[in-house]
Motif scaffolding. Structure first.
Motif, PDB file in Angstrom:
ATOM      1  N   VAL A   1       0.834  -1.207   0.000  1.00  0.00           N
ATOM      2  CA  VAL A   1       0.000   0.000   0.000  1.00  0.00           C
ATOM      3  C   VAL A   1       0.864   1.251   0.000  1.00  0.00           C
ATOM      4  CG1 VAL A   1      -1.680   1.313   1.339  1.00  0.00           C
ATOM      5  CG2 VAL A   1      -1.974  -1.146   1.070  1.00  0.00           C
ATOM      6  N   VAL A   2       1.914   1.256   0.808  1.00  0.00           N
ATOM      7  CA  VAL A   2       2.831   2.398   0.844  1.00  0.00           C
ATOM      8  C   VAL A   2       3.483   2.597  -0.519  1.00  0.00           C
ATOM      9  CG1 VAL A   2       4.984   3.250   1.844  1.00  0.00           C
ATOM     10  CG2 VAL A   2       3.247   2.231   3.319  1.00  0.00           C
ATOM     11  N   ALA A   3       3.894   1.525  -1.167  1.00  0.00           N
ATOM     12  CA  ALA A   3       4.523   1.636  -2.481  1.00  0.00           C
ATOM     13  C   ALA A   3       3.553   2.202  -3.516  1.00  0.00           C
ATOM     14  CB  ALA A   3       5.033   0.266  -2.933  1.00  0.00           C
ATOM     15  N   ALA A   4       2.304   1.735  -3.507  1.00  0.00           N
ATOM     16  CA  ALA A   4       1.313   2.239  -4.462  1.00  0.00           C
ATOM     17  C   ALA A   4       1.041   3.724  -4.242  1.00  0.00           C
ATOM     18  CB  ALA A   4       0.024   1.434  -4.338  1.00  0.00           C
TER      19      ALA A   4
ATOM     20  N   LEU B   1      -0.952  -2.057 -10.416  1.00  0.00           N
ATOM     21  CA  LEU B   1       0.070  -3.064 -10.674  1.00  0.00           C
ATOM     22  C   LEU B   1       1.228  -2.953  -9.695  1.00  0.00           C
ATOM     23  CD1 LEU B   1       0.243  -3.177 -14.575  1.00  0.00           C
ATOM     24  CD2 LEU B   1      -0.918  -4.739 -13.009  1.00  0.00           C
ATOM     25  N   THR B   2       1.559  -1.737  -9.280  1.00  0.00           N
ATOM     26  CA  THR B   2       2.598  -1.588  -8.256  1.00  0.00           C
ATOM     27  C   THR B   2       2.190  -2.285  -6.973  1.00  0.00           C
ATOM     28  OG1 THR B   2       3.334   0.513  -9.195  1.00  0.00           O
ATOM     29  CG2 THR B   2       3.924   0.071  -6.902  1.00  0.00           C
ATOM     30  N   TRP B   3       0.957  -2.108  -6.576  1.00  0.00           N
ATOM     31  CA  TRP B   3       0.462  -2.770  -5.363  1.00  0.00           C
ATOM     32  C   TRP B   3       0.543  -4.294  -5.497  1.00  0.00           C
ATOM     33  CZ3 TRP B   3      -3.933  -5.913  -4.578  1.00  0.00           C
ATOM     34  CH2 TRP B   3      -4.219  -6.192  -3.234  1.00  0.00           C
ATOM     35  N   ILE B   4       0.138  -4.827  -6.640  1.00  0.00           N
ATOM     36  CA  ILE B   4       0.155  -6.281  -6.841  1.00  0.00           C
ATOM     37  C   ILE B   4       1.585  -6.806  -6.870  1.00  0.00           C
ATOM     38  CG2 ILE B   4      -0.409  -8.122  -8.469  1.00  0.00           C
ATOM     39  CD1 ILE B   4      -2.852  -6.500  -9.299  1.00  0.00           C
ATOM     40  N   PHE B   5       2.452  -6.163  -7.645  1.00  0.00           N
ATOM     41  CA  PHE B   5       3.820  -6.647  -7.796  1.00  0.00           C
ATOM     42  C   PHE B   5       4.618  -6.538  -6.500  1.00  0.00           C
ATOM     43  CE2 PHE B   5       3.627  -5.402 -12.567  1.00  0.00           C
ATOM     44  CZ  PHE B   5       2.895  -6.553 -12.823  1.00  0.00           C
ATOM     45  N   VAL B   6       4.486  -5.410  -5.816  1.00  0.00           N
ATOM     46  CA  VAL B   6       5.254  -5.225  -4.579  1.00  0.00           C
ATOM     47  C   VAL B   6       4.766  -6.188  -3.507  1.00  0.00           C
ATOM     48  CG1 VAL B   6       5.793  -3.593  -2.727  1.00  0.00           C
ATOM     49  CG2 VAL B   6       5.834  -2.845  -5.099  1.00  0.00           C
ATOM     50  N   ARG B   7       3.492  -6.445  -3.449  1.00  0.00           N
ATOM     51  CA  ARG B   7       2.997  -7.416  -2.468  1.00  0.00           C
ATOM     52  C   ARG B   7       3.567  -8.800  -2.748  1.00  0.00           C
ATOM     53  NH1 ARG B   7      -3.335  -8.600  -0.755  1.00  0.00           N
ATOM     54  NH2 ARG B   7      -2.839  -9.982   0.992  1.00  0.00           N
ATOM     55  N   SER B   8       3.660  -9.177  -4.016  1.00  0.00           N
ATOM     56  CA  SER B   8       4.252 -10.478  -4.353  1.00  0.00           C
ATOM     57  C   SER B   8       5.725 -10.519  -3.981  1.00  0.00           C
ATOM     58  CB  SER B   8       4.071 -10.754  -5.849  1.00  0.00           C
ATOM     59  OG  SER B   8       2.705 -10.774  -6.213  1.00  0.00           O
TER      60      SER B   8
ATOM     61  N   VAL C   1       8.166  -1.320 -10.079  1.00  0.00           N
ATOM     62  CA  VAL C   1       7.748   0.017 -10.499  1.00  0.00           C
ATOM     63  C   VAL C   1       8.017   0.221 -11.986  1.00  0.00           C
ATOM     64  CG1 VAL C   1       8.149   2.486 -10.191  1.00  0.00           C
ATOM     65  CG2 VAL C   1       8.023   0.989  -8.204  1.00  0.00           C
ATOM     66  N   ILE C   2       9.162  -0.246 -12.458  1.00  0.00           N
ATOM     67  CA  ILE C   2       9.497  -0.100 -13.879  1.00  0.00           C
ATOM     68  C   ILE C   2       8.514  -0.867 -14.749  1.00  0.00           C
ATOM     69  CG2 ILE C   2      11.259  -0.576 -15.614  1.00  0.00           C
ATOM     70  CD1 ILE C   2      13.370  -0.131 -13.453  1.00  0.00           C
ATOM     71  N   VAL C   3       8.219  -2.104 -14.383  1.00  0.00           N
ATOM     72  CA  VAL C   3       7.289  -2.912 -15.176  1.00  0.00           C
ATOM     73  C   VAL C   3       5.886  -2.313 -15.143  1.00  0.00           C
ATOM     74  CG1 VAL C   3       6.225  -5.182 -15.376  1.00  0.00           C
ATOM     75  CG2 VAL C   3       8.662  -5.001 -14.857  1.00  0.00           C
ATOM     76  N   ALA C   4       5.437  -1.883 -13.963  1.00  0.00           N
ATOM     77  CA  ALA C   4       4.110  -1.282 -13.859  1.00  0.00           C
ATOM     78  C   ALA C   4       4.017  -0.006 -14.685  1.00  0.00           C
ATOM     79  CB  ALA C   4       3.792  -0.994 -12.393  1.00  0.00           C
ATOM     80  N   ALA C   5       5.072   0.810 -14.669  1.00  0.00           N
ATOM     81  CA  ALA C   5       5.069   2.039 -15.467  1.00  0.00           C
ATOM     82  C   ALA C   5       5.078   1.730 -16.961  1.00  0.00           C
ATOM     83  CB  ALA C   5       6.270   2.899 -15.095  1.00  0.00           C
ATOM     84  N   ALA C   6       5.774   0.675 -17.354  1.00  0.00           N
ATOM     85  CA  ALA C   6       5.786   0.294 -18.770  1.00  0.00           C
ATOM     86  C   ALA C   6       4.395  -0.149 -19.231  1.00  0.00           C
ATOM     87  CB  ALA C   6       6.800  -0.830 -18.995  1.00  0.00           C
ATOM     88  N   ILE C   7       3.715  -0.936 -18.421  1.00  0.00           N
ATOM     89  CA  ILE C   7       2.364  -1.383 -18.788  1.00  0.00           C
ATOM     90  C   ILE C   7       1.397  -0.205 -18.793  1.00  0.00           C
ATOM     91  CG2 ILE C   7       0.468  -2.898 -18.120  1.00  0.00           C
ATOM     92  CD1 ILE C   7       2.521  -4.798 -16.945  1.00  0.00           C
ATOM     93  N   ALA C   8       1.543   0.705 -17.821  1.00  0.00           N
ATOM     94  CA  ALA C   8       0.685   1.888 -17.791  1.00  0.00           C
ATOM     95  C   ALA C   8       0.890   2.753 -19.031  1.00  0.00           C
ATOM     96  CB  ALA C   8       0.958   2.694 -16.526  1.00  0.00           C
TER      97      ALA C   8
END
Length: 212
Positions: free
Chosen positions: A11-14, A75-82, A103-110
Motif C-alpha cells: 500500500v505504501v509503495a502504491a 500493478l505496483t500494489w500487486i507486484f510489490v505485495r508479491s 515500479v518499472i514494469v508497472a510504469a511500462a504497462i501503464a
C-alpha cells in the motif's frame, strides 16, 4: 504486530508511486508553461501518466491520464505485495531491487495502456501513420524512463519498512499454520532443529520380536 507486512508495504509503495507520478506530471506541465527547454529536462524528469489536469484539456486526454494512474498504482500494489511476500524477513536488498523492478514494469504497462488513447486524441490523419507510431513509442517508453530514474525512491522506503518489520515468532508461525494449513515462506511452524519424536510406549529404535 502485523504478521504479514507485505500488505502495508504494498500500500505504501502504491501511494508513493501514485503521488510521485502526479508530482512529476505537474512539474513537467509547469516547465512547459515556463518555456524551459526539453533537454536536459527529459533526462531528469518524465511524465509517466500524461498530466492532463489543465484548462481546456481534451476528455480523452483526461481518460488516458486516469487509466495510466490506475494501472500504475494497481500493478505496483500487486507486484510489490508479491515481492515482499516472497522475501524473507530482514532481506532489504531483495525487496529494494524487486520493488524497483516492479515500479518499472508497472510504469511500462501503464504507458502501453495510455499510448493508444493519446494517439486517438491527437486525431492524426491516416497518412501520418509513421508519426503516430513514433508518438506511441515515446509515450509508452516515458513510463519506463520515469520508473528507472525515480523508482528507487519508492523501493528504498519499501525496503526500510520491510527490514524494520518484526520477525514472526514461533508462536506467530504456529498460529499461522493452524489458520492457513501451511507456514510462511522461510519460516517453520516448529523449531527447525527438532528431530524425530521417539514413541512413548516402547523402545526406540524398535526391536525385532523375539522368537518364542
Amino acid at each position: 504486530m502485523n504478521p504479514n507486512p507485505s500488505r502495508r508495504t504494498s500500500v505504501v509503495a502504491a501511494i508513493l508511486v501514485g503521488v510521485g507520478a502526479l508530482l512529476s506530471g505537474f512539474i513537467t506541465y509547469l516547465t512547459l508553461l515556463w518555456g524551459l527547454p526539453n533537454v536536459p529536462r527529459v533526462f531528469i524528469l518524465q511524465d509517466p501518466i500524461g498530466f492532463a489536469l489543465r484548462p481546456n484539456a481534451q476528455p480523452m486526454a483526461l481518460v488516458a491520464m486516469f487509466v495510466a494512474l490506475l494501472v500504475l498504482t494497481g500493478l505496483t500494489w500487486i507486484f510489490v505485495r508479491s515481492v515482499t511476500r516472497a522475501s524473507l524477513p530482514g532481506r532489504g536488498a531483495a525487496v529494494f531491487f524487486g520493488t524497483w523492478g516492479a515500479v518499472i514494469v508497472a510504469a511500462a504497462i501503464a504507458g502501453a495502456a495510455r499510448a493508444p488513447l493519446v494517439v486517438i486524441a491527437l486525431r492524426l490523419p491516416t497518412e501520418q501513420a509513421e508519426y503516430a507510431m513514433t508518438q506511441y513509442y515515446q509515450i509508452a517508453t516515458a513510463g519506463v524512463s520515469w520508473g528507472l530514474t525515480w523508482g528507487w525512491l519508492a523501493a528504498l522506503v519499501v525496503a526500510l519498512i520491510h527490514r524494520a518489520a518484526p520477525t514472526p515468532t514461533a508462536l506467530d508461525r504456529t498460529a499461522q499454520v493452524a489458520a492457513t494449513g501451511h507456514a510462511a515462506t522461510g519460516s517453520y511452524a516448529y523449531p527447525p532443529h527438532a528431530g524425530p519424536v521417539a514413541p512413548m510406549n516402547g523402545t526406540y529404535p524398535p526391536q525385532p520380536p523375539h522368537a518364542g
